[in-house]
Scaffold this motif. Sequence first.
Motif, PDB file in Angstrom:
ATOM      1  N   ALA A  63      36.558  36.483  46.415  1.00 35.76           N
ATOM      2  CA  ALA A  63      35.175  36.902  46.668  1.00 35.76           C
ATOM      3  C   ALA A  63      35.122  38.396  46.966  1.00 35.76           C
ATOM      4  CB  ALA A  63      34.591  36.109  47.830  1.00 35.76           C
ATOM      5  N   TYR A  64      36.036  38.856  47.774  1.00 34.58           N
ATOM      6  CA  TYR A  64      36.087  40.283  48.123  1.00 34.58           C
ATOM      7  C   TYR A  64      36.346  41.127  46.872  1.00 34.58           C
ATOM      8  CZ  TYR A  64      37.691  44.655  50.242  1.00 34.58           C
ATOM      9  OH  TYR A  64      37.849  45.983  50.570  1.00 34.58           O
ATOM     10  N   ARG A 116      39.611  40.448  34.920  1.00 35.98           N
ATOM     11  CA  ARG A 116      41.015  40.848  34.928  1.00 35.98           C
ATOM     12  C   ARG A 116      41.523  41.105  36.333  1.00 35.98           C
ATOM     13  NH1 ARG A 116      40.714  45.598  30.690  1.00 35.98           N
ATOM     14  NH2 ARG A 116      38.503  45.058  30.763  1.00 35.98           N
ATOM     15  N   LEU A 117      40.733  41.843  37.112  1.00 33.71           N
ATOM     16  CA  LEU A 117      41.179  42.175  38.461  1.00 33.71           C
ATOM     17  C   LEU A 117      41.173  40.957  39.369  1.00 33.71           C
ATOM     18  CD1 LEU A 117      39.506  45.673  38.966  1.00 33.71           C
ATOM     19  CD2 LEU A 117      41.866  45.143  38.355  1.00 33.71           C
ATOM     20  N   SER A 118      40.205  40.063  39.191  1.00 37.00           N
ATOM     21  CA  SER A 118      40.196  38.831  39.976  1.00 37.00           C
ATOM     22  C   SER A 118      41.367  37.929  39.599  1.00 37.00           C
ATOM     23  CB  SER A 118      38.876  38.083  39.779  1.00 37.00           C
ATOM     24  OG  SER A 118      37.780  38.831  40.273  1.00 37.00           O
ATOM     25  N   SER A 119      41.821  38.022  38.341  1.00 38.78           N
ATOM     26  CA  SER A 119      42.958  37.217  37.900  1.00 38.78           C
ATOM     27  C   SER A 119      44.251  37.630  38.593  1.00 38.78           C
ATOM     28  CB  SER A 119      43.139  37.330  36.380  1.00 38.78           C
ATOM     29  OG  SER A 119      42.031  36.792  35.696  1.00 38.78           O
ATOM     30  N   VAL A 120      44.290  38.849  39.102  1.00 41.27           N
ATOM     31  CA  VAL A 120      45.477  39.294  39.834  1.00 41.27           C
ATOM     32  C   VAL A 120      45.739  38.362  41.012  1.00 41.27           C
ATOM     33  CG1 VAL A 120      46.485  41.182  41.171  1.00 41.27           C
ATOM     34  CG2 VAL A 120      45.157  41.684  39.117  1.00 41.27           C
ATOM     35  N   GLN A 121      44.659  37.791  41.575  1.00 39.45           N
ATOM     36  CA  GLN A 121      44.802  36.855  42.676  1.00 39.45           C
ATOM     37  C   GLN A 121      45.740  35.710  42.305  1.00 39.45           C
ATOM     38  OE1 GLN A 121      43.965  36.604  45.773  1.00 39.45           O
ATOM     39  NE2 GLN A 121      43.479  34.491  46.321  1.00 39.45           N
ATOM     40  N   VAL A 164      38.386  32.970  39.707  1.00 46.76           N
ATOM     41  CA  VAL A 164      37.517  34.030  39.187  1.00 46.76           C
ATOM     42  C   VAL A 164      36.065  33.560  39.211  1.00 46.76           C
ATOM     43  CG1 VAL A 164      36.844  35.339  37.131  1.00 46.76           C
ATOM     44  CG2 VAL A 164      39.265  35.137  37.732  1.00 46.76           C
ATOM     45  N   MET A 165      35.829  32.359  38.699  1.00 45.20           N
ATOM     46  CA  MET A 165      34.458  31.861  38.604  1.00 45.20           C
ATOM     47  C   MET A 165      33.846  31.577  39.973  1.00 45.20           C
ATOM     48  SD  MET A 165      34.024  29.685  35.121  1.00 45.20           S
ATOM     49  CE  MET A 165      32.269  30.059  35.231  1.00 45.20           C
TER      50      MET A 165
END
Length: 469
Positions: A127-128, A140-145, A392-393
């Motif tokens: 979320a952050y 892409r950046l959320s996928s880093v999680q 991501v979603m």
Amino acid sequence: MSGSQEEQVNMGYVAAIVAVATIGGFMFGYDSGVINGTVEGLKKAFNSNSIDTGFNVASILLGCAAGAFSAARLADIMGRRNVMMIAALLFILSAIGTGAAHSSTVFVIARLIGGLAVGAASVLSPAYISEVTPASIRGRLSSVQQIMIISGLTGAFLGNYLIAHYAGGSTEPFWLGYEAWRWMFWAQIIPASLFLGALLIIPESPRYLVVKGRDEEAKAVLTRLFGPVAGAAKVVEIRESLAQDQHKPKLSDLLDKATGKVRPIVWVGIGLAVFQQLVGINVVFYYGAVLWQAVGFSEADALRINILSGALSILGCLASMALVDKLGRKPLLAIGSAGMAITLGIMVACFASGSIVDGKLHLSDNVGVIALISANAYAVLFNFSWGPVMWVMLGEMFPNQIRGSGLAVSGFAQWTANFGITMTFPIMLTTIGLTGAYGFYAFFALISFFFVRAMVHETKGRELEKMEG
């Protein structure tokens, strides 16, 4: 955000913030995966049967459900960063307590504390990240999680293997006379302390700051992220998205005011969260060593297979990261569902062809290799699709006003399903065997394909302020 505004994105600063936030994902993975190599030690130390062992492993997930539910709501009050700092402290306390436990009761309490931290990190980190990154690269950046979650799992597997190797086994004495499995838990203190320290240097979410009326602070953060023109415009955009409904966020926001029923977007979030677990992936994460020992591999070989699975899973995450903002979220989910249904089906066929010797399933060499390849292909497919894309979603699909509440309910559903799957696997293993258990997971992988086709809507490239629910 227009193209000219995107050209002013401070990618170095964005990357630094994302790197810090995703340490929470690493801890999520590490704390979840460390149990994998300690099961035999727990059985011996606490003299536990299969049901007790299942609860010792799964107890963290009750804490995860509570942590995910409370953290998302608490973050609306205290801020995303502050709650993540609390989570980092809980990681440290849990690591100390689980390693020092001399009874199942103490161990379970310490795991519940760790669960609160894992649950909080699982919903707040994505979320952050979604709230500080531009829409064009948010996926892409959320996928880093997810990459960090798998890195944490792999780090736990590697750490467990090395500690067990040098001690001579997970139940053997290691440093200072304490059993190796205790040091596997204590090793978590190092990344948890790093997470806590790193959180001190990143800013609060600008969307949270605007909600709290701290527009100047939000503008300062957004200016540093996107430049002065885009930063100022973004504050106005966020403020306008909130102006239509200025009451404080609450759980009842999840109900449609016109019908009084739960909003459709909430059901989609719950569905995504639950199906991610019903495909059985955490059986591989939590019981990988037990699984491969059950089909004839030694403890050392099983721990090495875990490391291989983790490394291949990271490759799957990297592929997802490259494609999620190009192909979109929905196609990746559909591909993953179909692929997991096939690979799980192959594993079911392999297990069905085995023979029971001394109460354990044994596979021929050729069938064992096919099962191993299929299991790793399944893990790669999960981490190419449902692993990263679900998070991501959930981090981006809810409108601003209900993001905290939507994440709370979806996160609670995810961890509750996780608990059910993890708790029941040892029981299924002794009743219907691996064939029945993996047949169950294959069935839900197939159902998830039709769920994606019918219920999930694409969010690729959409600004958070434009999300509808």
